[in-house]
Design a protein around this motif. Structure first.
Motif, PDB file in Angstrom:
ATOM      1  N   THR A 234       0.853  -1.186   0.000  1.00 44.38           N
ATOM      2  CA  THR A 234       0.000   0.000   0.000  1.00 44.38           C
ATOM      3  C   THR A 234       0.887   1.232   0.000  1.00 44.38           C
ATOM      4  N   SER A 235       0.478   2.246  -0.756  1.00 44.62           N
ATOM      5  CA  SER A 235       1.301   3.458  -0.820  1.00 44.62           C
ATOM      6  C   SER A 235       0.425   4.703  -0.869  1.00 44.62           C
ATOM      7  N   ILE A 236       1.038   5.817  -0.471  1.00 43.58           N
ATOM      8  CA  ILE A 236       0.370   7.111  -0.504  1.00 43.58           C
ATOM      9  C   ILE A 236       1.348   8.124  -1.077  1.00 43.58           C
ATOM     10  N   ALA A 237       0.854   9.025  -1.926  1.00 49.24           N
ATOM     11  CA  ALA A 237       1.729   9.988  -2.601  1.00 49.24           C
ATOM     12  C   ALA A 237       1.114  11.382  -2.577  1.00 49.24           C
ATOM     13  N   VAL A 238       1.983  12.381  -2.599  1.00 46.39           N
ATOM     14  CA  VAL A 238       1.560  13.778  -2.702  1.00 46.39           C
ATOM     15  C   VAL A 238       2.352  14.440  -3.820  1.00 46.39           C
ATOM     16  N   PRO A 239       1.813  15.498  -4.408  1.00 44.79           N
ATOM     17  CA  PRO A 239       2.524  16.167  -5.502  1.00 44.79           C
ATOM     18  C   PRO A 239       3.631  17.082  -5.001  1.00 44.79           C
ATOM     19  N   VAL A 240       4.588  17.332  -5.882  1.00 43.73           N
ATOM     20  CA  VAL A 240       5.631  18.339  -5.678  1.00 43.73           C
ATOM     21  C   VAL A 240       5.465  19.365  -6.790  1.00 43.73           C
ATOM     22  N   ARG A 241       5.350  20.633  -6.420  1.00 39.82           N
ATOM     23  CA  ARG A 241       5.077  21.687  -7.393  1.00 39.82           C
ATOM     24  C   ARG A 241       6.272  22.624  -7.538  1.00 39.82           C
ATOM     25  N   ASP A 242       6.372  23.248  -8.712  1.00 39.72           N
ATOM     26  CA  ASP A 242       7.399  24.259  -8.907  1.00 39.72           C
ATOM     27  C   ASP A 242       6.863  25.609  -8.461  1.00 39.72           C
ATOM     28  N   ALA A 243       7.640  26.659  -8.680  1.00 35.74           N
ATOM     29  CA  ALA A 243       7.259  27.985  -8.201  1.00 35.74           C
ATOM     30  C   ALA A 243       5.983  28.494  -8.852  1.00 35.74           C
ATOM     31  N   GLN A 244       5.629  27.961 -10.034  1.00 38.16           N
ATOM     32  CA  GLN A 244       4.409  28.373 -10.723  1.00 38.16           C
ATOM     33  C   GLN A 244       3.206  27.529 -10.327  1.00 38.16           C
ATOM     34  N   ASN A 252       6.328   9.682  -2.204  1.00 39.71           N
ATOM     35  CA  ASN A 252       5.498   8.527  -1.892  1.00 39.71           C
ATOM     36  C   ASN A 252       6.043   7.812  -0.658  1.00 39.71           C
ATOM     37  N   VAL A 253       5.145   7.296   0.165  1.00 34.40           N
ATOM     38  CA  VAL A 253       5.504   6.394   1.258  1.00 34.40           C
ATOM     39  C   VAL A 253       4.823   5.067   0.983  1.00 34.40           C
ATOM     40  N   GLY A 254       5.610   3.983   0.975  1.00 30.44           N
ATOM     41  CA  GLY A 254       5.057   2.655   0.733  1.00 30.44           C
ATOM     42  C   GLY A 254       5.288   1.744   1.927  1.00 30.44           C
ATOM     43  N   THR A 255       4.341   0.864   2.161  1.00 31.14           N
ATOM     44  CA  THR A 255       4.462  -0.060   3.284  1.00 31.14           C
ATOM     45  C   THR A 255       3.748  -1.359   2.955  1.00 31.14           C
ATOM     46  N   HIS A 256       3.981  -2.358   3.782  1.00 34.50           N
ATOM     47  CA  HIS A 256       3.264  -3.625   3.619  1.00 34.50           C
ATOM     48  C   HIS A 256       1.869  -3.470   4.205  1.00 34.50           C
ATOM     49  N   PRO A 262      -4.710   0.957   4.939  1.00 30.96           N
ATOM     50  CA  PRO A 262      -4.753   2.226   4.218  1.00 30.96           C
ATOM     51  C   PRO A 262      -5.087   3.422   5.120  1.00 30.96           C
ATOM     52  N   ALA A 263      -6.046   3.251   6.004  1.00 30.56           N
ATOM     53  CA  ALA A 263      -6.420   4.349   6.898  1.00 30.56           C
ATOM     54  C   ALA A 263      -5.282   4.694   7.845  1.00 30.56           C
ATOM     55  N   ALA A 264      -4.606   3.681   8.357  1.00 25.62           N
ATOM     56  CA  ALA A 264      -3.489   3.929   9.273  1.00 25.62           C
ATOM     57  C   ALA A 264      -2.319   4.586   8.548  1.00 25.62           C
ATOM     58  N   LEU A 265      -2.075   4.167   7.306  1.00 24.23           N
ATOM     59  CA  LEU A 265      -1.003   4.789   6.525  1.00 24.23           C
ATOM     60  C   LEU A 265      -1.307   6.258   6.283  1.00 24.23           C
TER      61      LEU A 265
END
Length: 297
Positions: A234-244, A252-256, A262-265
């Motif tokens: 299971t994994s969770i990811a967030v975006p990385v944005r530039d100055a614009q 991303n953080v991944g775990t077994h 999923p809720a705990a992650l």
């Protein structure tokens, strides 16, 4: 007349040099001292402390303010400021000092050879240590995501993923958080040309369902994928944005899945992920470049 009221004279410099090595010299304040060997040159430390005393909020400082911020006597601070003036790194107007553009020379070489994965590495390592989970960074390249950084425990290894590994974007949290930011016409074209082949029994293969999932990702600002790429991961990811504000990568953080649901992650990792993304965004802004796939770095 105080030190702040007049330009320093040559004879004062000699007196201040004595002050630097005499018993009245005051060490630079250091909130977290590091071990120092016999080689340590304190005068270099003090000179750098003067440079770091200036901030975006206070780009101009009097000598008294510099002395206070660095923890030096005014005599000692004056000596270092004068040296930096002579070297062209500091200027002075109306008894106030400021950094000059020449100070950029000190960091230019570092920035010119710094790659974005190198820039990300300390932030990802800190996050991995904090969560005791695997952390990665990826960019969208065509219809795939490409891993550009990976750190953490080896208990979670998805299909032998390493830096440079490519995976279909639709089936990963990295990919979904970046696909969700595509303009509508590009997303439609992607869904029309991409075969949504299942990787596990949980993989979303219906384009309409995937489009709805991507809309949810865009609204909530993160993507969570539970065992769609590989059973038990299971994994969770967030975006990385530039100055614009354009999404240029993802973290991303991944775990077994047996380790964290999923809720705990989400509870454990989402805010730390977002904090790390903000740090990476800050550094990317300072570096002035965009992350690119490994072959183009």
């Amino acid at each position: 007349m105080t030190d702040d009221d007049a330009a320093p004279q040559g004879r004062d410099r000699g007196e201040e040099l004595d002050a630097l090595t005499g018993p009245e010299a005051v060490a630079v304040a250091d909130d977290a001292p590091r071990p120092r060997g016999d080689y340590f040159v304190q005068s270099l430390e003090r000179g750098l402390a003067v440079v770091k005393a200036f901030t975006a909020e206070e780009p101009e400082l009097t000598l008294s303010e510099i002395a206070r911020r660095t923890g030096m006597t005014r005599a000692a601070a004056r000596r270092f400021v004068l040296t930096l003036v002579d070297l062209g790194y500091v200027g002075t107007v109306d008894r106030r000092f400021h950094l000059r553009p020449s100070v950029l020379e000190l960091g230019y070489t570092y920035l010119s050879v710094m790659s974005v994965p190198q820039l990300m590495a300390p932030h990802l390592t800190a996050l991995s240590d904090r969560l005791n989970e695997t952390v990665s960074a990826a960019v969208l390249d065509g219809d795939d995501i490409v891993y550009v950084a990976w750190v953490g425990p080896r208990r979670v290894r998805v299909g032998g993923i390493t830096i440079g590994t490519r995976l279909p974007a639709f089936v990963t949290s990295h990919g979904r958080v970046q696909l969700a930011e595509l303009p509508e016409d590009r997303l439609t074209a992607y869904l029309e040309r991409t075969p949504l082949e299942p990787r596990t029994s949980r993989t979303v293969t219906d384009p309409a369902v995937l489009r709805q999932r991507l809309a949810e990702v865009r609204a909530q600002g993160f993507a969570l994928v539970d065992q769609e790429l590989e059973e038990g991961v299971t994994s969770i990811a967030v975006p990385v944005r530039d100055a614009q504000g354009t999404v240029v990568a993802s973290l991303n953080v991944g775990t077994h899945s047996r380790r964290l649901s999923p809720a705990a992650l989400r509870r454990a990792a989402l805010e730390p992920l977002r904090e790390t993304a903000r740090l990476v965004e800050r550094d990317i802004g300072l570096l002035g470049v965009r992350p690119t796939p490994p072959g183009q770095l």
